[in-house]
Motif scaffolding. Structure first.
Motif, mmCIF file in Angstrom:
data_model
loop_
_atom_site.group_PDB
_atom_site.id
_atom_site.type_symbol
_atom_site.label_atom_id
_atom_site.label_comp_id
_atom_site.label_asym_id
_atom_site.label_seq_id
_atom_site.Cartn_x
_atom_site.Cartn_y
_atom_site.Cartn_z
ATOM 1 N N UNK A 1 22.386 28.051 -24.562
ATOM 2 C CA UNK A 1 21.504 27.091 -23.907
ATOM 3 C C UNK A 1 20.224 27.816 -23.500
ATOM 4 N N UNK A 2 19.074 27.312 -23.969
ATOM 5 C CA UNK A 2 17.784 27.845 -23.559
ATOM 6 C C UNK A 2 16.997 26.741 -22.887
ATOM 7 N N UNK A 3 16.065 27.140 -22.054
ATOM 8 C CA UNK A 3 15.272 26.157 -21.329
ATOM 9 C C UNK A 3 13.829 26.610 -21.241
ATOM 10 N N UNK A 4 12.926 25.654 -21.189
ATOM 11 C CA UNK A 4 11.501 25.924 -21.053
ATOM 12 C C UNK A 4 10.851 24.740 -20.354
ATOM 13 N N UNK B 1 8.064 14.522 -15.342
ATOM 14 C CA UNK B 1 8.963 15.636 -15.001
ATOM 15 C C UNK B 1 10.432 15.208 -14.991
ATOM 16 N N UNK B 2 11.064 15.280 -16.151
ATOM 17 C CA UNK B 2 12.484 14.960 -16.260
ATOM 18 C C UNK B 2 13.162 16.025 -17.111
ATOM 19 N N UNK B 3 14.458 16.117 -16.989
ATOM 20 C CA UNK B 3 15.233 17.023 -17.834
ATOM 21 C C UNK B 3 15.417 16.353 -19.193
ATOM 22 N N UNK B 4 15.123 17.102 -20.260
ATOM 23 C CA UNK B 4 15.268 16.578 -21.616
ATOM 24 C C UNK B 4 16.184 17.491 -22.408
ATOM 25 N N UNK B 5 16.895 16.906 -23.374
ATOM 26 C CA UNK B 5 17.891 17.638 -24.151
ATOM 27 C C UNK B 5 17.577 17.610 -25.638
ATOM 28 N N UNK B 6 17.760 18.769 -26.273
ATOM 29 C CA UNK B 6 17.674 18.883 -27.721
ATOM 30 C C UNK B 6 18.934 19.580 -28.220
ATOM 31 N N UNK C 1 12.910 21.307 -20.494
ATOM 32 C CA UNK C 1 13.501 21.009 -21.801
ATOM 33 C C UNK C 1 14.667 21.963 -22.034
ATOM 34 N N UNK C 2 15.841 21.415 -22.326
ATOM 35 C CA UNK C 2 17.047 22.203 -22.573
ATOM 36 C C UNK C 2 17.419 22.060 -24.040
ATOM 37 N N UNK C 3 17.605 23.184 -24.713
ATOM 38 C CA UNK C 3 18.030 23.174 -26.112
ATOM 39 C C UNK C 3 19.400 23.833 -26.174
#
Length: 129
Positions: A36-39, A52-57, A93-95
């Protein structure tokens, strides 16, 4: 009023540039199956800042999970784990990337293991904020 834990289209990474920025960010967690990486979200091409929300990829490669049913099951489990914790996560953004081959096992066992790992990773991401 209690907010609903939904997963709207605005909470999904869609463009390759969004995925690239998420992958270039810092690594939050690494487990048996997932990294899991985030930016922080970059400004849009028109110069506006995104909400400003948490997003997932999700990146579930065919070379690590050959069967479509396996890939789809993993995506469903990861989306559900993210949806349940989205309101607690920092706006970023969370991948989530599958980084190792899935060994043959039942889908039920795989989904249980994937959910446990996903919950652990998202809890770690919440604790780091």
């Amino acid at each position: 009023m209690i907010s609903r834990a939904t997963f709207p289209a605005a909470a999904r990474l869609l463009r390759p540039t969004e995925f690239a920025a998420g992958l270039a960010g810092r690594r939050v967690a690494r487990g048996a199956y997932f990294v899991v990486t985030t930016a922080r979200p970059a400004p849009a091409e028109d110069g506006t800042t995104p909400k400003p929300i948490a997003r997932l990829g999700l990146i579930i490669a065919k070379r690590f999970a050959q069967r479509a049913s396996t890939r789809n099951a993993l995506k469903r489990v990861l989306r559900e784990a993210f949806r349940a914790r989205r309101s607690e996560l920092e706006a970023a953004d969370y991948v989530v990337r599958l980084h190792r081959r899935i060994e043959p096992c039942s889908l039920t066992a795989l989904k249980s293991a994937a959910r446990l790992e996903a919950d652990t990773h998202f809890a770690r991401a919440i604790a780091k904020t």
